[in-house]
Design a protein around this motif. Sequence first.
Motif, PDB file in Angstrom:
ATOM      1  N   PHE A  45       0.866  -1.211  -0.120  1.00 18.93           N
ATOM      2  CA  PHE A  45       0.008   0.037  -0.052  1.00 18.93           C
ATOM      3  C   PHE A  45       0.933   1.155   0.020  1.00 18.93           C
ATOM      4  O   PHE A  45       0.409   2.302  -0.396  1.00 18.93           O
ATOM      5  N   PHE A  46       2.239   1.231   0.508  1.00 16.50           N
ATOM      6  CA  PHE A  46       3.056   2.441   0.376  1.00 16.50           C
ATOM      7  C   PHE A  46       3.407   2.505  -1.303  1.00 16.50           C
ATOM      8  O   PHE A  46       3.429   3.516  -1.641  1.00 16.50           O
ATOM      9  N   ASP A  47       3.703   1.439  -1.871  1.00 12.93           N
ATOM     10  CA  ASP A  47       4.016   1.674  -3.255  1.00 12.93           C
ATOM     11  C   ASP A  47       2.764   2.228  -4.022  1.00 12.93           C
ATOM     12  O   ASP A  47       2.913   3.112  -4.803  1.00 12.93           O
ATOM     13  N   ASP A  48       1.561   1.750  -3.879  1.00 10.83           N
ATOM     14  CA  ASP A  48       0.206   1.986  -4.341  1.00 10.83           C
ATOM     15  C   ASP A  48       0.203   3.766  -4.279  1.00 10.83           C
ATOM     16  O   ASP A  48      -0.263   4.407  -4.974  1.00 10.83           O
ATOM     17  N   PHE A  49       0.605   4.096  -3.065  1.00 10.60           N
ATOM     18  CA  PHE A  49       0.163   5.510  -2.515  1.00 10.60           C
ATOM     19  C   PHE A  49       1.284   6.253  -3.490  1.00 10.60           C
ATOM     20  O   PHE A  49       0.651   7.350  -3.826  1.00 10.60           O
ATOM     21  N   GLU A  50       2.420   5.855  -3.488  1.00 13.16           N
ATOM     22  CA  GLU A  50       3.450   6.611  -4.129  1.00 13.16           C
ATOM     23  C   GLU A  50       3.150   6.676  -5.596  1.00 13.16           C
ATOM     24  O   GLU A  50       3.889   7.583  -6.342  1.00 13.16           O
ATOM     25  N   LYS A  51       2.566   5.705  -6.193  1.00 13.10           N
ATOM     26  CA  LYS A  51       1.915   5.648  -7.721  1.00 13.10           C
ATOM     27  C   LYS A  51       0.901   6.434  -7.681  1.00 13.10           C
ATOM     28  O   LYS A  51       0.447   6.608  -9.051  1.00 13.10           O
ATOM     29  N   GLY A  52      -0.016   6.767  -6.837  1.00 16.54           N
ATOM     30  CA  GLY A  52      -1.009   7.705  -6.933  1.00 16.54           C
ATOM     31  C   GLY A  52      -2.113   6.700  -7.501  1.00 16.54           C
ATOM     32  O   GLY A  52      -3.250   7.064  -7.449  1.00 16.54           O
ATOM     33  N   ASN A  53      -2.201   5.228  -7.037  1.00 13.97           N
ATOM     34  CA  ASN A  53      -3.179   4.261  -7.130  1.00 13.97           C
ATOM     35  C   ASN A  53      -4.155   4.388  -6.293  1.00 13.97           C
ATOM     36  O   ASN A  53      -5.226   3.820  -6.543  1.00 13.97           O
ATOM     37  N   ILE A  54      -3.788   4.873  -4.876  1.00 16.03           N
ATOM     38  CA  ILE A  54      -4.833   4.924  -3.920  1.00 16.03           C
ATOM     39  C   ILE A  54      -4.752   6.580  -3.429  1.00 16.03           C
ATOM     40  O   ILE A  54      -3.810   7.134  -3.431  1.00 16.03           O
ATOM     41  N   PRO A  55      -5.822   7.198  -3.069  1.00 16.09           N
ATOM     42  CA  PRO A  55      -5.822   8.417  -2.208  1.00 16.09           C
ATOM     43  C   PRO A  55      -5.237   8.399  -0.922  1.00 16.09           C
ATOM     44  O   PRO A  55      -5.267   7.225  -0.381  1.00 16.09           O
ATOM     45  N   ALA A  56      -5.041   9.539  -0.334  1.00 10.93           N
ATOM     46  CA  ALA A  56      -4.577   9.717   1.056  1.00 10.93           C
ATOM     47  C   ALA A  56      -5.716   8.992   2.095  1.00 10.93           C
ATOM     48  O   ALA A  56      -5.201   8.121   3.033  1.00 10.93           O
ATOM     49  N   SER A  57      -6.969   8.964   1.572  1.00 14.31           N
ATOM     50  CA  SER A  57      -7.916   8.433   2.598  1.00 14.31           C
ATOM     51  C   SER A  57      -7.785   7.001   2.556  1.00 14.31           C
ATOM     52  O   SER A  57      -7.782   6.446   3.736  1.00 14.31           O
ATOM     53  N   ALA A  58      -7.460   6.209   1.570  1.00 15.83           N
ATOM     54  CA  ALA A  58      -7.278   4.812   1.503  1.00 15.83           C
ATOM     55  C   ALA A  58      -5.899   4.436   2.299  1.00 15.83           C
ATOM     56  O   ALA A  58      -5.781   3.395   2.898  1.00 15.83           O
ATOM     57  N   PHE A  59      -4.827   5.342   2.102  1.00 15.61           N
ATOM     58  CA  PHE A  59      -3.561   5.080   2.774  1.00 15.61           C
ATOM     59  C   PHE A  59      -3.854   5.055   4.136  1.00 15.61           C
ATOM     60  O   PHE A  59      -3.204   4.014   4.953  1.00 15.61           O
ATOM     61  N   ARG A  60      -4.423   5.982   4.682  1.00 13.83           N
ATOM     62  CA  ARG A  60      -4.658   6.315   6.258  1.00 13.83           C
ATOM     63  C   ARG A  60      -5.524   5.060   6.617  1.00 13.83           C
ATOM     64  O   ARG A  60      -5.088   4.432   7.632  1.00 13.83           O
ATOM     65  N   SER A  61      -6.472   4.694   5.760  1.00 12.99           N
ATOM     66  CA  SER A  61      -7.484   3.123   6.238  1.00 12.99           C
ATOM     67  C   SER A  61      -6.386   1.965   6.297  1.00 12.99           C
ATOM     68  O   SER A  61      -6.498   1.263   7.278  1.00 12.99           O
ATOM     69  N   GLU A  62      -5.489   1.906   5.360  1.00 13.20           N
ATOM     70  CA  GLU A  62      -4.598   0.943   5.562  1.00 13.20           C
ATOM     71  C   GLU A  62      -3.588   0.870   6.653  1.00 13.20           C
ATOM     72  O   GLU A  62      -3.334  -0.291   7.092  1.00 13.20           O
ATOM     73  N   ILE A  63      -3.089   2.075   7.062  1.00 13.97           N
ATOM     74  CA  ILE A  63      -2.526   2.274   8.281  1.00 13.97           C
ATOM     75  C   ILE A  63      -3.299   1.915   9.405  1.00 13.97           C
ATOM     76  O   ILE A  63      -2.839   1.077  10.524  1.00 13.97           O
ATOM     77  N   ARG A  64      -4.539   2.166   9.437  1.00 16.93           N
ATOM     78  CA  ARG A  64      -5.307   1.969  10.842  1.00 16.93           C
ATOM     79  C   ARG A  64      -5.550   0.121  10.631  1.00 16.93           C
ATOM     80  O   ARG A  64      -5.684  -0.318  11.795  1.00 16.93           O
ATOM     81  N   LYS A  65      -5.794  -0.186   9.268  1.00 19.91           N
ATOM     82  CA  LYS A  65      -5.974  -1.769   9.359  1.00 19.91           C
ATOM     83  C   LYS A  65      -4.744  -2.513   9.681  1.00 19.91           C
ATOM     84  O   LYS A  65      -4.906  -3.359  10.651  1.00 19.91           O
ATOM     85  N   HIS A  66      -3.764  -2.161   9.672  1.00 18.33           N
ATOM     86  CA  HIS A  66      -2.480  -2.893   9.833  1.00 18.33           C
ATOM     87  C   HIS A  66      -2.040  -2.698  11.255  1.00 18.33           C
ATOM     88  O   HIS A  66      -1.813  -3.858  11.981  1.00 18.33           O
ATOM     89  N   TYR A  67      -2.381  -1.477  11.731  1.00 20.29           N
ATOM     90  CA  TYR A  67      -2.093  -1.472  13.135  1.00 20.29           C
ATOM     91  C   TYR A  67      -3.453  -1.762  14.230  1.00 20.29           C
ATOM     92  O   TYR A  67      -3.218  -1.576  15.356  1.00 20.29           O
ATOM     93  N   LYS A  68      -4.407  -2.025  13.420  1.00 18.26           N
ATOM     94  CA  LYS A  68      -5.690  -2.306  14.296  1.00 18.26           C
ATOM     95  C   LYS A  68      -5.947  -1.044  15.222  1.00 18.26           C
ATOM     96  O   LYS A  68      -6.560  -1.467  16.550  1.00 18.26           O
ATOM     97  N   ARG A  69      -5.887   0.070  15.082  1.00 20.70           N
ATOM     98  CA  ARG A  69      -6.034   1.171  15.832  1.00 20.70           C
ATOM     99  C   ARG A  69      -6.824   2.289  15.102  1.00 20.70           C
ATOM    100  O   ARG A  69      -6.763   2.522  14.143  1.00 20.70           O
ATOM    101  N   PRO A  70      -7.795   2.961  15.976  1.00 18.90           N
ATOM    102  CA  PRO A  70      -8.484   4.048  15.509  1.00 18.90           C
ATOM    103  C   PRO A  70      -7.708   5.377  15.266  1.00 18.90           C
ATOM    104  O   PRO A  70      -8.078   6.225  16.135  1.00 18.90           O
ATOM    105  N   LEU A  71      -6.791   5.490  14.503  1.00 20.62           N
ATOM    106  CA  LEU A  71      -5.846   6.751  14.649  1.00 20.62           C
ATOM    107  C   LEU A  71      -6.580   7.807  13.969  1.00 20.62           C
ATOM    108  O   LEU A  71      -7.584   7.386  12.744  1.00 20.62           O
TER     109      LEU A  71
END
Length: 207
Positions: A45-71
Amino acid sequence: MIKNIIFDFGGVLLPIEISKTALEFERLGLSDFENIYSMKKQVRFFDDFEKGNIPASAFRSEIRKHYKRPLSDEEIDFAWNALLGELPPERFNFLKELGEKYNLYLLSNTNSIHYSAFINTLNQTFGKDQFEKLFVKTYYSFQMGSRKPDKRIFGMVIRDSGVNPQETVFIDDNLDNAMAAQNAGLNAIHDGGLEIEKELTAMLSAF
């Protein structure tokens, strides 16, 4: 004869410290960041974010999903941007002088969150758009749908800029990126940028 210089941004012109982002995530109670993101390897998902394949909102969702925290968005962005250093004024002036002798370009693997952060800081420090004006053109991976070391992104830059690869040198702190640039026909320098003002003249004389 070298007429054009394509700079990487983070790690060459702008200091980058991934450990600072890891530390900020640790302060949020999250460990293992450096296991999922580094200069050499990162999860998809970091690669996808740097390629513009996902928006910032999706990147943040992936971070929350990975850490299982409501950041919150703000917590994620603050930690994510912590790795960005500041462009030294002497480096800005160096680029300005260099631009009188060479055509300068920028090619950076980056994403929309980092882009917004460093452009805002650069505008505040050096004046609106003054950093961008140092270059004939700037190229950012998230706007191009590709990232280094993919050979395709170098071809895109060469075609769009119209530079002659034999008259062009690319500078990057990542060896894989420098080698990919060479494979695309460019001259390449692998350099971390800490003393680039002192070293670049000698480096260019080698071509």
